[in-house]
Design an enzyme around this catalytic site. Structure first.
Site, PDB file in Angstrom:
ATOM      1  N   GLY A 111     114.372 -86.311 -13.705  1.00 38.85           N
ATOM      2  CA  GLY A 111     113.492 -85.155 -13.874  1.00 38.85           C
ATOM      3  C   GLY A 111     112.367 -85.222 -12.853  1.00 38.85           C
ATOM      4  CE  LYS A 112     109.790 -86.754  -8.186  1.00 35.64           C
ATOM      5  NZ  LYS A 112     109.829 -87.942  -7.763  1.00 35.64           N
ATOM      6  N   GLY A 113     108.485 -82.898 -11.579  1.00 32.45           N
ATOM      7  CA  GLY A 113     107.688 -81.686 -11.728  1.00 32.45           C
ATOM      8  C   GLY A 113     106.326 -81.860 -11.126  1.00 32.45           C
ATOM      9  CG  ASP A 152     106.179 -87.876  -6.955  1.00 39.64           C
ATOM     10  OD1 ASP A 152     107.231 -88.501  -7.099  1.00 39.64           O
ATOM     11  OD2 ASP A 152     105.986 -87.112  -5.988  1.00 39.64           O
TER      12      ASP A 152
END
Ligand code: GLU
Length: 427
Positions: A111-113, A152
């Site tokens: 996942g990433k955001g 991140d």
């Protein structure tokens, strides 16, 4: 001089990851059903939310969380705060996380955001409210057994502490401490893991050392340059200089610095911390034009900033022998084709920077078990896991007579294919 490639929004990261995927899926003759599943993201969450600024004004923000695949475990991956965050970037970065966790042998999906903003434009109190309100807006779309964010680009331990506290504060008091591990990369006083701060850079250097060993390459006295002097760039420079290599250039959005006699890694870090996380104005090097960076005469390049930096436009000028991808997606497929033809080696992102998510896995375990681990043990565990992944990639590259990125994809995709073969597709 501002580096436009690090400030200008990037496009086409999703296209890049899909091209890499198609190449590997063809090579592997991946099961057509699994291929369809992996080409699709499971969920894409977009939230718009209001936040009160210090002057009383209300601003609205857009946040993203893309959950690509959870066949191997809860979704895992960072949140970035940057103007380039959009659905295309979040999708691409989520997909890379699925490959990365699979390759590393972790029980996680991808996942990433993040939020589309420039954090330098906000005060610390504003960033806290933005972070907390974003977490609240995500609600039960994240969770310690569902989807676990981490730091991140432009996010750090403090931001993770705010997310963890906000998430836990909206749950019942009795379960508060069962929710700490909704994020990893937390500060040490809030369930964080000793060594998680340096885990990505440490892992980058473990892969460089393994590459050097396999290629009979002595790292002592070799020169390297680093793009991005944040968490990954700095710690990579720190550990690589301990192996006797010399930092001769660094670039971030504020400046490109060069000193052929070597840049003091720690002094540059001290300067940057005291200068709003920017390298501009450092006295131990001179400023050069940003477009000269990748063509500098050096042995190793560590892109440790954003995606799409090494492209068809600059790959021809690269003189280095090795690119170690500390960032996610720094090399376009066109750029990489040129590098491979010219005999430049690339340690691909999903292997090279996997020390970060491996560290996160140990933080998650530490929290689940209510334990406190020691830094030396943690770094040793990361070393073991990343070395196993490196060997698997090396073997696969020989078996399939292919480059390291493609081989890393083959290892990752085989594991996912196996899981789908065993479990089938519900109902
Ligand atoms: N943001 C890091 C990455 O891209 C770490 C992710 C994590 O620890 O979950 O791999």
């Amino acid at each position: 001089m501002t580096n436009s490639t690090l400030t200008k929004p990037k496009v086409g990261m999703y296209e890049n990851v899909m091209k890499q995927f198609e190449k590997a899926a063809d090579k592997l003759n991946l099961d057509p059903g699994v291929r369809k599943i992996l080409a699709t993201t499971n969920s894409e969450i977009v939230v718009n939310f209001p936040v009160k600024m210090d002057n009383g004004e209300i601003k609205t923000f857009t946040g993203y969380r893309v959950q690509h695949n959870n066949a191997l475990g809860p979704y895992k991956g960072g949140l970035r705060f940057h103007p380039t965050v959009d659905i295309d970037a979040a999708r691409a970065l989520a997909i890379w996380m699925t490959w990365k966790t699979s390759l590393a042998g972790l029980p996680f999906g991808g996942g990433k955001g993040g939020i589309q903003l420039n954090p330098k434009e906000y005060s610390s109190t504003e960033l806290e409210r933005i972070t907390r309100r974003f977490t609240y807006a995500l609600g039960d779309n994240i969770g310690p057994d569902l989807d676990i964010p981490a730091p991140d680009v432009n996010t750090n331990a403090q931001i993770m502490a705010w997310i963890s506290d906000t998430y836990a504060s909206t749950k019942s008091p009795a379960t508060r401490f069962n929710n700490l591990h909704v994020v990893t990369g937390k500060p040490m006083g809030s369930g964080g893991l000793a060594g998680r701060d340096r885990a990505t850079g440490y892992g980058v250097v473990v892969t460089i050392a393994l590459w050097a060993q396999k290629n009979n390459y002595d790292l002592k006295g070799k020169t390297f340059i680093v793009q991005g002097y944040g968490n990954v760039g700095y710690w990579t420079a720190h550990f690589l200089s301990q192996l006797g290599a010399k930092l001769i250039a660094a670039q971030d959005a504020s400046a490109t610095l060069y000193n052929k006699d070597g840049i003091d890694v720690e002094a540059l870090q001290d300067h940057s911390i005291g200068y709003k996380d920017q390298i501009i104005g450092f006295e131990g090097a001179s400023e050069i034009p940003s477009e000269d960076f990748f063509g500098l005469d050096c042995d190793i390049i560590v892109p440790a900033a954003l995606g799409n930096q090494i492209t068809a436009e600059n790959a021809e000028n690269i003189k280095a022998k090795l690119i170690a991808e500390g960032a996610n997606g720094p090399t376009t497929t066109e750029g990489e084709d040129i590098l491979l033809k010219r005999g430049v080696h690339v340690i691909p992102d999903i292997l090279c920077n996997s020390g970060g998510v491996i560290g996160s896995y140990f933080e998650w375990l530490q929290n689940k078990r209510s334990e406190i681990w020691k830094q030396d043990e943690v770094l040793e565990l990361i070393n073991d896991k990343i070395s196993i992944a490196y060997e698997a990639v090396h073997k696969m590259a020989e078996e399939y007579d292919t480059d390291m990125r493609n081989a890393a994809y083959l290892v990752a995709l085989k594991r996912l294919e196996q899981t789908y073969k065993e479990r089938g597709v519900f109902p």
